[in-house]
Design a protein around this motif. Sequence first.
Motif, mmCIF file in Angstrom:
data_model
loop_
_atom_site.group_PDB
_atom_site.id
_atom_site.type_symbol
_atom_site.label_atom_id
_atom_site.label_comp_id
_atom_site.label_asym_id
_atom_site.label_seq_id
_atom_site.Cartn_x
_atom_site.Cartn_y
_atom_site.Cartn_z
ATOM 1 N N ALA A 100 7.149 1.891 20.193
ATOM 2 C CA ALA A 100 6.444 2.717 19.212
ATOM 3 C C ALA A 100 7.288 2.892 17.954
ATOM 4 O O ALA A 100 6.779 2.871 16.826
ATOM 5 N N HIS A 101 8.602 3.042 18.156
ATOM 6 C CA HIS A 101 9.494 3.148 16.999
ATOM 7 C C HIS A 101 9.508 1.839 16.209
ATOM 8 O O HIS A 101 9.490 1.854 14.966
ATOM 9 N N GLY A 102 9.527 0.720 16.926
ATOM 10 C CA GLY A 102 9.505 -0.569 16.252
ATOM 11 C C GLY A 102 8.251 -0.753 15.421
ATOM 12 O O GLY A 102 8.298 -1.244 14.287
ATOM 13 N N ARG A 103 7.111 -0.331 15.964
ATOM 14 C CA ARG A 103 5.858 -0.444 15.220
ATOM 15 C C ARG A 103 5.872 0.467 13.998
ATOM 16 O O ARG A 103 5.375 0.100 12.926
ATOM 17 N N ALA A 104 6.461 1.648 14.143
ATOM 18 C CA ALA A 104 6.538 2.571 13.006
ATOM 19 C C ALA A 104 7.416 2.013 11.896
ATOM 20 O O ALA A 104 7.165 2.254 10.704
ATOM 21 N N VAL A 105 8.451 1.251 12.277
ATOM 22 C CA VAL A 105 9.315 0.621 11.275
ATOM 23 C C VAL A 105 8.638 -0.597 10.658
ATOM 24 O O VAL A 105 8.709 -0.824 9.445
ATOM 25 N N TYR A 106 7.949 -1.379 11.494
ATOM 26 C CA TYR A 106 7.376 -2.642 11.022
ATOM 27 C C TYR A 106 6.142 -2.449 10.142
ATOM 28 O O TYR A 106 5.974 -3.160 9.135
ATOM 29 N N GLU A 107 5.264 -1.528 10.501
ATOM 30 C CA GLU A 107 3.972 -1.439 9.812
ATOM 31 C C GLU A 107 4.095 -1.179 8.312
ATOM 32 O O GLU A 107 3.360 -1.790 7.525
ATOM 33 N N PRO A 108 4.994 -0.301 7.841
ATOM 34 C CA PRO A 108 5.134 -0.177 6.385
ATOM 35 C C PRO A 108 5.598 -1.470 5.722
ATOM 36 O O PRO A 108 5.189 -1.778 4.601
ATOM 37 N N LEU A 109 6.441 -2.249 6.415
ATOM 38 C CA LEU A 109 6.893 -3.528 5.863
ATOM 39 C C LEU A 109 5.739 -4.525 5.803
ATOM 40 O O LEU A 109 5.620 -5.307 4.855
ATOM 41 N N ASP A 110 4.889 -4.502 6.830
ATOM 42 C CA ASP A 110 3.735 -5.386 6.845
ATOM 43 C C ASP A 110 2.788 -5.046 5.698
ATOM 44 O O ASP A 110 2.269 -5.940 5.015
ATOM 45 N N ARG A 111 2.575 -3.752 5.474
ATOM 46 C CA ARG A 111 1.721 -3.340 4.341
ATOM 47 C C ARG A 111 2.353 -3.764 3.018
ATOM 48 O O ARG A 111 1.658 -4.215 2.101
ATOM 49 N N ARG A 112 3.687 -3.631 2.910
ATOM 50 C CA ARG A 112 4.376 -4.017 1.684
ATOM 51 C C ARG A 112 4.231 -5.515 1.442
ATOM 52 O O ARG A 112 4.035 -5.957 0.308
ATOM 53 N N SER A 113 4.308 -6.306 2.520
ATOM 54 C CA SER A 113 4.139 -7.748 2.382
ATOM 55 C C SER A 113 2.743 -8.085 1.887
ATOM 56 O O SER A 113 2.568 -8.911 0.978
ATOM 57 N N ARG A 114 1.728 -7.445 2.469
ATOM 58 C CA ARG A 114 0.360 -7.691 2.017
ATOM 59 C C ARG A 114 0.188 -7.286 0.558
ATOM 60 O O ARG A 114 -0.475 -7.979 -0.220
ATOM 61 N N ASP A 115 0.800 -6.159 0.182
ATOM 62 C CA ASP A 115 0.687 -5.689 -1.204
ATOM 63 C C ASP A 115 1.350 -6.663 -2.174
ATOM 64 O O ASP A 115 0.820 -6.926 -3.260
ATOM 65 N N GLU A 116 2.513 -7.213 -1.782
ATOM 66 C CA GLU A 116 3.207 -8.144 -2.663
ATOM 67 C C GLU A 116 2.399 -9.418 -2.866
ATOM 68 O O GLU A 116 2.294 -9.933 -3.984
ATOM 69 N N VAL A 117 1.802 -9.924 -1.790
ATOM 70 C CA VAL A 117 0.969 -11.116 -1.925
ATOM 71 C C VAL A 117 -0.270 -10.789 -2.751
ATOM 72 O O VAL A 117 -0.691 -11.586 -3.605
ATOM 73 N N GLY A 118 -0.853 -9.623 -2.521
ATOM 74 C CA GLY A 118 -2.008 -9.226 -3.318
ATOM 75 C C GLY A 118 -1.673 -9.116 -4.796
ATOM 76 O O GLY A 118 -2.459 -9.542 -5.658
ATOM 77 N N ASP A 119 -0.495 -8.561 -5.094
ATOM 78 C CA ASP A 119 -0.069 -8.443 -6.492
ATOM 79 C C ASP A 119 0.116 -9.817 -7.130
ATOM 80 O O ASP A 119 -0.142 -9.991 -8.328
ATOM 81 N N MET A 120 0.591 -10.782 -6.332
ATOM 82 C CA MET A 120 0.742 -12.134 -6.864
ATOM 83 C C MET A 120 -0.617 -12.770 -7.140
ATOM 84 O O MET A 120 -0.842 -13.366 -8.197
ATOM 85 N N LEU A 121 -1.554 -12.626 -6.196
ATOM 86 C CA LEU A 121 -2.855 -13.273 -6.337
ATOM 87 C C LEU A 121 -3.718 -12.643 -7.422
ATOM 88 O O LEU A 121 -4.497 -13.337 -8.080
ATOM 89 N N VAL A 122 -3.575 -11.332 -7.618
ATOM 90 C CA VAL A 122 -4.456 -10.650 -8.553
ATOM 91 C C VAL A 122 -4.227 -11.106 -9.992
ATOM 92 O O VAL A 122 -5.062 -10.871 -10.872
#
Length: 316
Positions: A100-122
Amino acid sequence: MAAPVPDDRVAAVRSFNRFFTRQIGVLREGLLHSEFTLTEMRVLYELAHHGDQQPAALCRNLGLDRGYLSRIVARFEGAGLVAKVASATDGRAKVLRMTAHGRAVYEPLDRRSRDEVGDMLVRFDERDQLRMLAAMDTIRSLLDGQAGMKYAQPFVLRSHRAGDMDWIVRRHGALYAQQNGWDDSFETLVGEICAAFERDFDPAREHCWIAEMDGQRVGSIALARDGEEGVGKLRLLLVEERARGYGLGSRLVDECHRFARAAGYRKMRLWTTDQQKEARRIYCNKGYALVAEEPVHAFGQDMVNETWEMDLGPAS
């Protein structure tokens, strides 16, 4: 013997690699401004999106040296991100599970990765976004076809054919009797589902996939009409024990979703129970949400019937 590749072509590929890695930020000391390297993030991604994994399967899927992965896992265990637990299907084997701790650490990074790719594509209009995605698909298809499949998934998917439904019924009955203690009424239910699927089969809206390893059937999944307009039903997900740890369950669900989008479905729905832990983890990782549950006594067991749903994005 193939002719040598001209130096200018080799230089062009190397130049593109340097350009693209700079664009996506993998040369930074910490990927996504985190403490993790690219390889560590790949390991976390596999555990977060594909559920429990055997270390050997992670090595194969990611192309990692066993010793290198062992060092990564030791660091993750020390940080409380990952735990080694007994396999649900083989008590002698250990699998890696994100805590559960690992998921709590990973999920914000996963969202950040999606946001960075979205910022590139937009930055690009619709036409150029599609051009970029098509170019990426071309590169991936060419490299996958010529890489010798050293780290390829060791299974193939095909459409169902004569005899497959009988196999699905038998294996569901046998596996759930062995692993969950369910009685013969479950095999009877699966038989009714398969009979209805074949009797009313609409190839434009429905499909069934069979997974094979070394020519032997090891998995299945089906997409069926739900009865409600625009809703597809995920059914008959099965992965044999020897095929687990390769991401097969996740791949089957992805294939079902791709077909559903192309067929025009807007939502997916499925039935499962609280006893099907591994399948439920896959559904959670794919974006399904639990929408209804009911305690029942079925197949000789007390359990909770669950209905899960997921909205489908647009077809790619």
